[in-house]
Design a protein around this motif. Structure first.
Motif, PDB file in Angstrom:
ATOM      1  N   ALA A 285       0.993  -1.308   0.011  1.00  0.00           N
ATOM      2  CA  ALA A 285       0.169   0.041  -0.069  1.00  0.00           C
ATOM      3  C   ALA A 285       0.916   1.209   0.067  1.00  0.00           C
ATOM      4  O   ALA A 285       0.417   2.215  -0.778  1.00  0.00           O
ATOM      5  CB  ALA A 285      -0.891  -0.091   1.162  1.00  0.00           C
ATOM      6  N   VAL A 314      -5.158   2.572   5.048  1.00  0.00           N
ATOM      7  CA  VAL A 314      -4.793   1.238   4.698  1.00  0.00           C
ATOM      8  C   VAL A 314      -3.169   0.566   5.434  1.00  0.00           C
ATOM      9  O   VAL A 314      -3.151   0.072   6.135  1.00  0.00           O
ATOM     10  CB  VAL A 314      -4.756   1.267   3.172  1.00  0.00           C
ATOM     11  CG1 VAL A 314      -4.119  -0.321   2.659  1.00  0.00           C
ATOM     12  CG2 VAL A 314      -6.039   1.487   2.562  1.00  0.00           C
ATOM     13  N   SER A 369      -9.658  -2.509   3.114  1.00  0.00           N
ATOM     14  CA  SER A 369      -8.639  -1.645   2.596  1.00  0.00           C
ATOM     15  C   SER A 369      -9.033  -1.590   0.974  1.00  0.00           C
ATOM     16  O   SER A 369      -9.037  -0.267   0.449  1.00  0.00           O
ATOM     17  CB  SER A 369      -7.317  -2.166   2.752  1.00  0.00           C
ATOM     18  OG  SER A 369      -6.952  -2.139   4.161  1.00  0.00           O
TER      19      SER A 369
END
Length: 410
Positions: A285, A314, A369
């Protein structure tokens, strides 16, 4: 577990109160996103967006990181916090301050912003002062203590800027001469959050994930990257460099994320498989956030919202929640050791929070997420993303509480 000073461990309930508050605030964050998703995805400047950002940054990440420090400082850094009897009061003041701050960010509410300023400013100043005093007198590795101290100083700087912004927002002081919002965010994320993860991760990754030990030089390089990003952020905020330089601030995150992922991949001993999943997902991420921030062409969605979602909603939560599950199991194990007679065999740390339960929590966080990031481009699914987020954090809270209660029923 070698090298840990169990004799200096605080009562497990001290860090636990922070660690349980973190997923509880995560449920609040998910509910808020579900209720105000369209407004949140419209702009970074709406009151609803500011509320969500601070629930995540203070409620979720703040509680998790402060609670981790309460445990990590004496046990792994050889730096017991003085005045630890004050920790319950600091926990109460900190969370009450968050609860007071959130309505203060919405125009027309009756909650006085001064209450939030006193509670948040006072609790964070007191916590950082106690922690810094413990580090100054500590006996743990210097690189670890120096890294944590730098992160705490960044926390104090972030808090000071936040109070100044709150003062300008409510008219206590005059308007700011130069933009402070982005520097406030960069210092909090780069200096405090990522800085603490680097300092703690240098010890936690070899211990919990079986990676090779970090050298002092490697930790120094990681901190140099973060410091360079903060220098660019300060220069851009002061107008000394063009506004697009803000995109450069994200670039140091790429080598940090790649280094953490590579160390996991090349680990001589593979431990903590679910924690490795959390960290690998968080690193991915972060890499996506860097790519979006540095992309030279215009994008079909709000670049800033996408980066903020990837980092605050996230990446950092995945890194922190993975550690939270391990720490709660460790606290439950310490508590069990204290309960049973000497010489009695007790379960291992890993069995107190079963791997299948951790994998379910990880799966829910990954699904939440993906939905949250997708909602940046498709605001109509923000409500579903909020429900997924609340569900993931509710499962985290339930799993952590069940793990903590296991010793009582064993």
């Amino acid at each position: 577990m070698t090298g840990l000073a169990f004799g200096q461990a605080p009562p497990p309930s001290l860090p636990l109160r922070f660690l349980l508050a973190a997923p509880a605030w995560g449920v609040v964050a998910g509910a808020w996103l579900a209720l105000h998703g369209t407004e949140i995805m419209a702009s970074r400047w709406t009151p609803a967006t500011l509320v969500l950002v601070h629930v995540l940054a203070l409620g979720v990440l703040g509680n998790a990181m402060l609670g981790s420090l309460v445990q990590f400082l004496p046990v792994a850094a050889g730096s017991p916090m003085p005045g630890r009897r004050a920790v319950p009061a600091l926990h109460l003041a900190f969370n009450a301050g968050i609860a007071a701050l959130l309505p203060a960010l919405v125009p027309g509410t009756a909650v006085p912003a001064s209450l939030a300023a006193v509670l948040l400013g006072g609790s964070l100043c007191a916590f950082a002062t106690l922690a810094l005093a413990g580090l100054a007198r500590g006996s743990g590795p210097f690189a670890t203590r120096a890294g944590i101290a730098a992160a705490l100083l960044a926390l104090l700087a972030t808090m000071a800027m936040g109070l100044r912004l709150l003062a300008a927002r409510h008219g206590w002081l005059g308007p700011l001469a130069w933009p402070l919002v982005d520097l406030h965010a960069a210092t909090g994320i780069g200096g405090w959050m990522l800085g603490l993860l680097v300092a703690v991760g240098a010890t936690a990754m070899p211990m919990l994930q079986g990676t090779a030990a970090w050298t002092t030089r490697q930790v120094a390089i990681a901190w140099a990257l973060l410091a360079a990003a903060l220098v660019v952020a300060a220069a851009a905020a002061a107008g000394a460099v063009p506004t697009p330089a803000w995109r450069v601030v994200a670039l140091p995150l790429a080598p940090l994320a790649l280094a953490a992922w590579w160390r996991q991949w090349r680990a001589p001993h593979h431990r903590g498989p679910v924690l490795r999943r959390f960290w690998a997902s968080g690193c991915i991420a972060l890499l996506f956030a860097v790519a979006i921030a540095a992309w030279p062409e215009p994008l079909a969605f709000d670049r800033t919202l996408a980066v903020a979602a990837l980092v605050l909603a996230v990446a950092l939560p995945l890194l922190v929640v993975g550690m939270l599950l391990e720490i709660v199991a460790f606290l439950a194990w310490i508590r069990l050791r204290q309960q049973v007679p000497r010489g009695t065999r007790i379960p291992g740390v890993g069995s107190l929070f079963p791997a299948p339960d951790k994998r379910r929590v990880w799966t829910l966080h990954v699904l939440a997420s993906l939905a949250t990031v997708a909602a940046v481009a498709r605001p109509t699914i923000a409500g579903a993303a909020g429900i997924a987020m609340a569900w993931a954090y509710a499962a985290t809270l339930r799993g952590a509480w069940r793990c903590w209660r296991t010793p009582l029923s064993s």
